[in-house]
Design a protein around this motif. Sequence first.
Motif, PDB file in Angstrom:
ATOM      1  N   GLU A  38       0.807  -1.220   0.000  1.00 43.81           N
ATOM      2  CA  GLU A  38       0.000   0.000   0.000  1.00 43.81           C
ATOM      3  C   GLU A  38       0.843   1.276   0.000  1.00 43.81           C
ATOM      4  O   GLU A  38       0.380   2.316  -0.473  1.00 43.81           O
ATOM      5  CB  GLU A  38      -0.904   0.017   1.250  1.00 43.81           C
ATOM      6  N   SER A  39       2.061   1.206   0.534  1.00 44.82           N
ATOM      7  CA  SER A  39       2.810   2.446   0.798  1.00 44.82           C
ATOM      8  C   SER A  39       4.272   2.353   0.388  1.00 44.82           C
ATOM      9  O   SER A  39       5.150   2.861   1.085  1.00 44.82           O
ATOM     10  CB  SER A  39       2.726   2.770   2.300  1.00 44.82           C
ATOM     11  N   SER A  40       4.554   1.737  -0.756  1.00 46.51           N
ATOM     12  CA  SER A  40       5.959   1.540  -1.132  1.00 46.51           C
ATOM     13  C   SER A  40       6.679   2.870  -1.382  1.00 46.51           C
ATOM     14  O   SER A  40       7.861   3.002  -1.084  1.00 46.51           O
ATOM     15  CB  SER A  40       6.081   0.622  -2.354  1.00 46.51           C
ATOM     16  N   HIS A  41       5.970   3.897  -1.900  1.00 49.49           N
ATOM     17  CA  HIS A  41       6.607   5.198  -2.134  1.00 49.49           C
ATOM     18  C   HIS A  41       6.978   5.874  -0.820  1.00 49.49           C
ATOM     19  O   HIS A  41       8.063   6.458  -0.691  1.00 49.49           O
ATOM     20  CB  HIS A  41       5.685   6.110  -2.939  1.00 49.49           C
ATOM     21  N   GLU A  42       6.069   5.790   0.150  1.00 45.63           N
ATOM     22  CA  GLU A  42       6.351   6.374   1.454  1.00 45.63           C
ATOM     23  C   GLU A  42       7.503   5.648   2.142  1.00 45.63           C
ATOM     24  O   GLU A  42       8.360   6.277   2.772  1.00 45.63           O
ATOM     25  CB  GLU A  42       5.096   6.320   2.340  1.00 45.63           C
ATOM     26  N   ILE A  43       7.533   4.314   2.028  1.00 46.84           N
ATOM     27  CA  ILE A  43       8.619   3.536   2.633  1.00 46.84           C
ATOM     28  C   ILE A  43       9.946   3.845   1.943  1.00 46.84           C
ATOM     29  O   ILE A  43      10.985   3.967   2.596  1.00 46.84           O
ATOM     30  CB  ILE A  43       8.301   2.025   2.589  1.00 46.84           C
ATOM     31  N   SER A  44       9.905   3.999   0.627  1.00 49.86           N
ATOM     32  CA  SER A  44      11.119   4.372  -0.106  1.00 49.86           C
ATOM     33  C   SER A  44      11.656   5.711   0.389  1.00 49.86           C
ATOM     34  O   SER A  44      12.858   5.873   0.624  1.00 49.86           O
ATOM     35  CB  SER A  44      10.822   4.460  -1.604  1.00 49.86           C
ATOM     36  N   THR A  45      10.759   6.674   0.563  1.00 53.28           N
ATOM     37  CA  THR A  45      11.155   7.996   1.058  1.00 53.28           C
ATOM     38  C   THR A  45      11.718   7.895   2.470  1.00 53.28           C
ATOM     39  O   THR A  45      12.756   8.481   2.789  1.00 53.28           O
ATOM     40  CB  THR A  45       9.950   8.954   1.023  1.00 53.28           C
ATOM     41  N   LEU A  46      11.046   7.136   3.315  1.00 55.07           N
ATOM     42  CA  LEU A  46      11.492   6.946   4.697  1.00 55.07           C
ATOM     43  C   LEU A  46      12.902   6.371   4.747  1.00 55.07           C
ATOM     44  O   LEU A  46      13.769   6.874   5.477  1.00 55.07           O
ATOM     45  CB  LEU A  46      10.510   6.017   5.418  1.00 55.07           C
ATOM     46  N   LEU A  47      13.159   5.315   3.980  1.00 53.05           N
ATOM     47  CA  LEU A  47      14.440   4.611   4.052  1.00 53.05           C
ATOM     48  C   LEU A  47      15.563   5.310   3.300  1.00 53.05           C
ATOM     49  O   LEU A  47      16.729   5.197   3.690  1.00 53.05           O
ATOM     50  CB  LEU A  47      14.281   3.180   3.515  1.00 53.05           C
ATOM     51  N   ASN A  48      15.222   6.020   2.234  1.00 46.54           N
ATOM     52  CA  ASN A  48      16.261   6.556   1.351  1.00 46.54           C
ATOM     53  C   ASN A  48      16.425   8.071   1.379  1.00 46.54           C
ATOM     54  O   ASN A  48      17.463   8.577   0.953  1.00 46.54           O
ATOM     55  CB  ASN A  48      15.973   6.138  -0.104  1.00 46.54           C
ATOM     56  N   GLN A  49      15.418   8.799   1.864  1.00 46.85           N
ATOM     57  CA  GLN A  49      15.433  10.250   1.705  1.00 46.85           C
ATOM     58  C   GLN A  49      15.149  11.012   2.994  1.00 46.85           C
ATOM     59  O   GLN A  49      14.659  12.136   2.956  1.00 46.85           O
ATOM     60  CB  GLN A  49      14.388  10.656   0.637  1.00 46.85           C
ATOM     61  N   SER A  50      15.437  10.412   4.140  1.00 50.31           N
ATOM     62  CA  SER A  50      15.074  11.029   5.428  1.00 50.31           C
ATOM     63  C   SER A  50      16.186  11.829   6.097  1.00 50.31           C
ATOM     64  O   SER A  50      15.991  12.332   7.206  1.00 50.31           O
ATOM     65  CB  SER A  50      14.577   9.950   6.398  1.00 50.31           C
ATOM     66  N   VAL A  51      17.353  11.944   5.447  1.00 51.98           N
ATOM     67  CA  VAL A  51      18.456  12.698   6.063  1.00 51.98           C
ATOM     68  C   VAL A  51      17.998  14.127   6.365  1.00 51.98           C
ATOM     69  O   VAL A  51      17.410  14.795   5.510  1.00 51.98           O
ATOM     70  CB  VAL A  51      19.699  12.725   5.137  1.00 51.98           C
TER      71      VAL A  51
END
Length: 201
Positions: free
Chosen positions: A99-112
């Motif tokens: 349901e939320s692969s884009h949000e998870i991608s952002t969380l793991l890869n773009q949260s600096v």
Amino acid sequence: MQYLKDEVRNSIAQGALKEFMEKGYEGASVRSIAKASGTSVGNIYKYFKSKEDIYENIIGSVYDKLVNYIGQFDEVELNEKAEAVFNQLIEKLMKIFDESSHEISTLLNQSVGSKYENCKELFVDFITRIVTESMEYELSKRGKKLADNFNIYLVSRSLVDSISIIVREKEDGTEVRKLVLNMIDIYYTGLADKLECKDLN
């Protein structure tokens, strides 16, 4: 009128997610989010207090769900039925990826730069602890004990890094789900047989 407000808020959130995915938390700005959302900076501030508030609105609930489900692994009693319960929990986790692969991608890869920038370490520690306890239980039935759990830590870090790449590179939720399950299988099936052990006595 409320419908229109919700529509604008959702439009801002969608534009913001696109910006965060492309530029990361640090690289995105309220101005660029306004442009991506087709609205004005002033209008964004009617709905959100800050860039941090926008990020929290998009990422916070997904992060909380992940932490909640991972935390449930800690509550599983280690016995012969544990594997079935683990599989049920993994299935619940996979629904979030669906349901939320884009949000998870952002969380793991773009949260600096955000409060979530250390989330990968948290997930690695969670998984290392859960797998260590599971392996200790499995090995104790064979009269063995772990020499140490460093290899489990390495495998768990590799899994989280693999998931980060999968959700970054793949758009389709079903494909993401399949690839993540494949990685779990590759990394953890038969792991107890590969770990350095000592006799319990």
